[in-house]
Scaffold this motif. Sequence first.
Motif, PDB file in Angstrom:
ATOM      1  N   GLY A 150       0.856  -1.090   0.047  1.00  9.75           N
ATOM      2  CA  GLY A 150       0.052   0.236  -0.008  1.00  9.75           C
ATOM      3  C   GLY A 150       0.683   1.241   0.097  1.00  9.75           C
ATOM      4  N   ALA A 151       0.328   2.486   0.201  1.00  7.23           N
ATOM      5  CA  ALA A 151       0.849   3.797   0.352  1.00  7.23           C
ATOM      6  C   ALA A 151       2.051   3.786   1.174  1.00  7.23           C
ATOM      7  CB  ALA A 151       0.025   4.983   0.377  1.00  7.23           C
ATOM      8  N   VAL A 152       2.063   3.246   2.564  1.00  2.00           N
ATOM      9  CA  VAL A 152       2.876   3.407   3.178  1.00  2.00           C
ATOM     10  C   VAL A 152       3.870   2.407   2.981  1.00  2.00           C
ATOM     11  CG1 VAL A 152       3.591   3.055   5.899  1.00  2.00           C
ATOM     12  CG2 VAL A 152       1.288   4.158   5.110  1.00  2.00           C
ATOM     13  N   ALA A 153       3.703   1.346   2.460  1.00  6.70           N
ATOM     14  CA  ALA A 153       4.845   0.355   2.178  1.00  6.70           C
ATOM     15  C   ALA A 153       5.747   0.927   0.958  1.00  6.70           C
ATOM     16  CB  ALA A 153       4.082  -1.104   1.889  1.00  6.70           C
ATOM     17  N   ARG A 154       5.040   1.476  -0.165  1.00  5.23           N
ATOM     18  CA  ARG A 154       5.635   2.060  -1.197  1.00  5.23           C
ATOM     19  C   ARG A 154       6.416   3.235  -0.498  1.00  5.23           C
ATOM     20  NH1 ARG A 154       3.751   0.617  -6.532  1.00  5.23           N
ATOM     21  NH2 ARG A 154       2.364  -1.005  -6.418  1.00  5.23           N
ATOM     22  N   ALA A 155       6.085   4.053   0.284  1.00  5.16           N
ATOM     23  CA  ALA A 155       6.890   5.252   0.729  1.00  5.16           C
ATOM     24  C   ALA A 155       7.999   4.529   1.513  1.00  5.16           C
ATOM     25  CB  ALA A 155       5.991   6.255   1.589  1.00  5.16           C
ATOM     26  N   ALA A 156       7.982   3.486   2.248  1.00  6.13           N
ATOM     27  CA  ALA A 156       8.934   3.105   3.256  1.00  6.13           C
ATOM     28  C   ALA A 156      10.070   2.436   2.089  1.00  6.13           C
ATOM     29  CB  ALA A 156       8.432   2.116   4.181  1.00  6.13           C
ATOM     30  N   GLN A 157       9.612   1.827   0.922  1.00  6.70           N
ATOM     31  CA  GLN A 157      10.374   1.376  -0.013  1.00  6.70           C
ATOM     32  C   GLN A 157      11.358   2.397  -0.621  1.00  6.70           C
ATOM     33  OE1 GLN A 157      10.459   1.441  -3.574  1.00  6.70           O
ATOM     34  NE2 GLN A 157      12.241   0.282  -3.775  1.00  6.70           N
ATOM     35  N   ALA A 158      10.745   3.441  -1.155  1.00  8.24           N
ATOM     36  CA  ALA A 158      11.446   4.602  -1.675  1.00  8.24           C
ATOM     37  C   ALA A 158      12.492   5.350  -0.519  1.00  8.24           C
ATOM     38  CB  ALA A 158      10.333   5.527  -2.263  1.00  8.24           C
ATOM     39  N   LEU A 159      11.850   5.513   0.612  1.00  2.80           N
ATOM     40  CA  LEU A 159      12.894   5.967   1.463  1.00  2.80           C
ATOM     41  C   LEU A 159      13.780   5.104   2.032  1.00  2.80           C
ATOM     42  CD1 LEU A 159      10.203   7.711   3.707  1.00  2.80           C
ATOM     43  CD2 LEU A 159      11.583   9.033   2.421  1.00  2.80           C
ATOM     44  N   ALA A 160      13.711   3.740   2.142  1.00  2.00           N
ATOM     45  CA  ALA A 160      14.773   2.828   2.565  1.00  2.00           C
ATOM     46  C   ALA A 160      16.003   2.698   1.332  1.00  2.00           C
ATOM     47  CB  ALA A 160      14.156   1.755   2.987  1.00  2.00           C
ATOM     48  N   LYS A 161      15.355   2.649   0.203  1.00  6.79           N
ATOM     49  CA  LYS A 161      16.345   2.533  -0.843  1.00  6.79           C
ATOM     50  C   LYS A 161      17.211   3.845  -0.834  1.00  6.79           C
ATOM     51  CE  LYS A 161      16.428   1.984  -5.822  1.00  6.79           C
ATOM     52  NZ  LYS A 161      15.639   1.878  -6.978  1.00  6.79           N
ATOM     53  N   ALA A 162      16.681   5.105  -0.861  1.00  8.85           N
ATOM     54  CA  ALA A 162      17.229   6.202  -0.806  1.00  8.85           C
ATOM     55  C   ALA A 162      18.317   6.145   0.222  1.00  8.85           C
ATOM     56  CB  ALA A 162      16.366   7.371  -0.642  1.00  8.85           C
ATOM     57  N   ARG A 163      18.139   5.594   1.288  1.00 10.80           N
ATOM     58  CA  ARG A 163      19.162   5.414   2.530  1.00 10.80           C
ATOM     59  C   ARG A 163      20.311   4.289   2.246  1.00 10.80           C
ATOM     60  NH1 ARG A 163      16.145   6.392   8.287  1.00 10.80           N
ATOM     61  NH2 ARG A 163      14.882   8.044   7.653  1.00 10.80           N
ATOM     62  N   GLY A 164      19.973   3.416   1.223  1.00  9.79           N
ATOM     63  CA  GLY A 164      21.054   2.505   0.709  1.00  9.79           C
ATOM     64  C   GLY A 164      20.806   1.068   1.303  1.00  9.79           C
ATOM     65  N   ALA A 165      19.654   1.008   1.902  1.00 12.22           N
ATOM     66  CA  ALA A 165      19.103  -0.247   2.601  1.00 12.22           C
ATOM     67  C   ALA A 165      18.965  -1.183   1.610  1.00 12.22           C
ATOM     68  CB  ALA A 165      18.069  -0.273   3.415  1.00 12.22           C
ATOM     69  N   ASN A 166      18.872  -2.712   1.951  1.00 10.42           N
ATOM     70  CA  ASN A 166      18.668  -3.778   1.097  1.00 10.42           C
ATOM     71  C   ASN A 166      17.210  -4.143   1.243  1.00 10.42           C
ATOM     72  OD1 ASN A 166      18.382  -6.191  -0.258  1.00 10.42           O
ATOM     73  ND2 ASN A 166      19.978  -7.170   0.855  1.00 10.42           N
ATOM     74  N   VAL A 167      16.274  -3.668   0.453  1.00 12.31           N
ATOM     75  CA  VAL A 167      14.683  -3.892   0.689  1.00 12.31           C
ATOM     76  C   VAL A 167      14.227  -4.681  -0.205  1.00 12.31           C
ATOM     77  CG1 VAL A 167      12.830  -2.234   0.860  1.00 12.31           C
ATOM     78  CG2 VAL A 167      15.292  -1.221   0.752  1.00 12.31           C
ATOM     79  N   VAL A 168      13.448  -5.656   0.373  1.00 10.94           N
ATOM     80  CA  VAL A 168      12.422  -6.643  -0.355  1.00 10.94           C
ATOM     81  C   VAL A 168      11.080  -6.336   0.246  1.00 10.94           C
ATOM     82  CG1 VAL A 168      12.104  -8.900  -0.687  1.00 10.94           C
ATOM     83  CG2 VAL A 168      14.384  -8.108  -0.633  1.00 10.94           C
ATOM     84  N   LEU A 169      10.030  -6.628  -0.808  1.00 13.22           N
ATOM     85  CA  LEU A 169       8.625  -6.350  -0.326  1.00 13.22           C
ATOM     86  C   LEU A 169       8.118  -7.880  -0.158  1.00 13.22           C
ATOM     87  CD1 LEU A 169       9.131  -3.319  -0.853  1.00 13.22           C
ATOM     88  CD2 LEU A 169       6.596  -3.360  -1.680  1.00 13.22           C
ATOM     89  N   GLY A 170       7.151  -8.279   0.582  1.00 15.96           N
ATOM     90  CA  GLY A 170       6.348  -9.343   0.921  1.00 15.96           C
ATOM     91  C   GLY A 170       4.956  -9.040   0.305  1.00 15.96           C
ATOM     92  N   VAL A 171       4.283  -9.343  -0.734  1.00 18.37           N
ATOM     93  CA  VAL A 171       3.038  -9.103  -0.921  1.00 18.37           C
ATOM     94  C   VAL A 171       2.141 -10.253  -1.284  1.00 18.37           C
ATOM     95  CG1 VAL A 171       3.818  -6.905  -1.996  1.00 18.37           C
ATOM     96  CG2 VAL A 171       3.427  -8.643  -3.585  1.00 18.37           C
ATOM     97  N   ARG A 172       0.773  -9.948  -1.172  1.00 19.11           N
ATOM     98  CA  ARG A 172       0.079 -11.148  -1.594  1.00 19.11           C
ATOM     99  C   ARG A 172      -0.424 -11.727  -2.701  1.00 19.11           C
ATOM    100  NH1 ARG A 172      -5.660 -11.173  -1.387  1.00 19.11           N
ATOM    101  NH2 ARG A 172      -5.693  -8.650  -1.148  1.00 19.11           N
ATOM    102  N   ARG A 173      -0.599 -10.609  -3.585  1.00 17.82           N
ATOM    103  CA  ARG A 173      -0.793 -10.895  -4.909  1.00 17.82           C
ATOM    104  C   ARG A 173       0.137 -11.373  -5.948  1.00 17.82           C
ATOM    105  NH1 ARG A 173      -4.477  -7.251  -4.176  1.00 17.82           N
ATOM    106  NH2 ARG A 173      -4.037  -5.964  -6.149  1.00 17.82           N
TER     107      ARG A 173
END
Length: 319
Positions: A150-173
């Motif tokens: 959702g919107a918060v998850a996408r925001a977290a992904q963008a912000l974490a990537k900007a920080r240089g984190a190793n980001v993965v999303l787990g989603v239902r569909r």
Amino acid sequence: MQALQFSATGSLDSLQLNDLPTPVPGAEEVLVEVRAAGLNPSDLKNVLGRFPYTTTPRIPGRDFSGVVVEGPPELQGKAVWGGTGKGFSFTRDGCHAQYVVVPANAVAPKPESLTFAQAATFGVPYITAWDALERSQVQAGTRFLIIGAGAVARAAQALAKARGANVVLGVRRAEVVQDLAAQGISAFQLPQADQLPELAQERFQQHLPEVIFDTTGYWLPAAVNAVGAFGRIAVIAAPVDGLISLPVLNLYRRGGSIIGVNSLLYSLEDCAKMLERIGAAFEGVLPIPDEFTELPLSEAVAAYNKVNEGGSEKIVLIP
């Protein structure tokens, strides 16, 4: 001015567009001509009575961008964004209106790279995500699993990537996994709960994630079993009854901690400071949002009903 207003909570029946006096700013306040205002799920929940401290009659709306038309001389004529914080749209009028009054230090300069409509999509999701990242200590190299899309998850992904984190999303569909992959975002389809540790470890090169952000409210027990030693789990949602069965033994054995994230704990001034830091990251780093629908303020009641019926697209109201 035209403003959306509700006189009672519990349903959308009292929500209507009214002609109200333009608010007058007091000392150390600004009057902002609202150019765009985001419609968030919490705005709907507010009208439906999910926040027991809301007083009525009330203008809803938590996120806005606009131009300062009255207030300190140094701010007049400036393009700003703001909102989100404690009390705003709950115990003081929000921004689903042509004008809004807020403290002078509760607005931040709008990034020049964003239109007013784009800026109005950020407040609640990005401030929530920012708080989650700050308090769970996501930084460069952090193995970071986000559950949800959702919107918060996408925001977290963008912000974490900007920080240089190793980001993965787990989603239902599965189709969401494909959509994210097309955008260059690493994601996998969520398995059965007891399979999450194994699959998460596989996605992080045989290491468990250091931080898990559950944006859904349903994966906390599985997250406890999937986070690494001294790991942190941030949560922003829960089942309707607020209760969940938790494997506490596994939590303390691995030295884990659970962090509740709630943007309503912060003042409007606090949120403006976060928006300044978020805005500074936009120049060439964060993606510019484009997945939203603009509707005139005159269609705001219909927009609320659309969200209430299960609509998932982001809506921005244009006075």
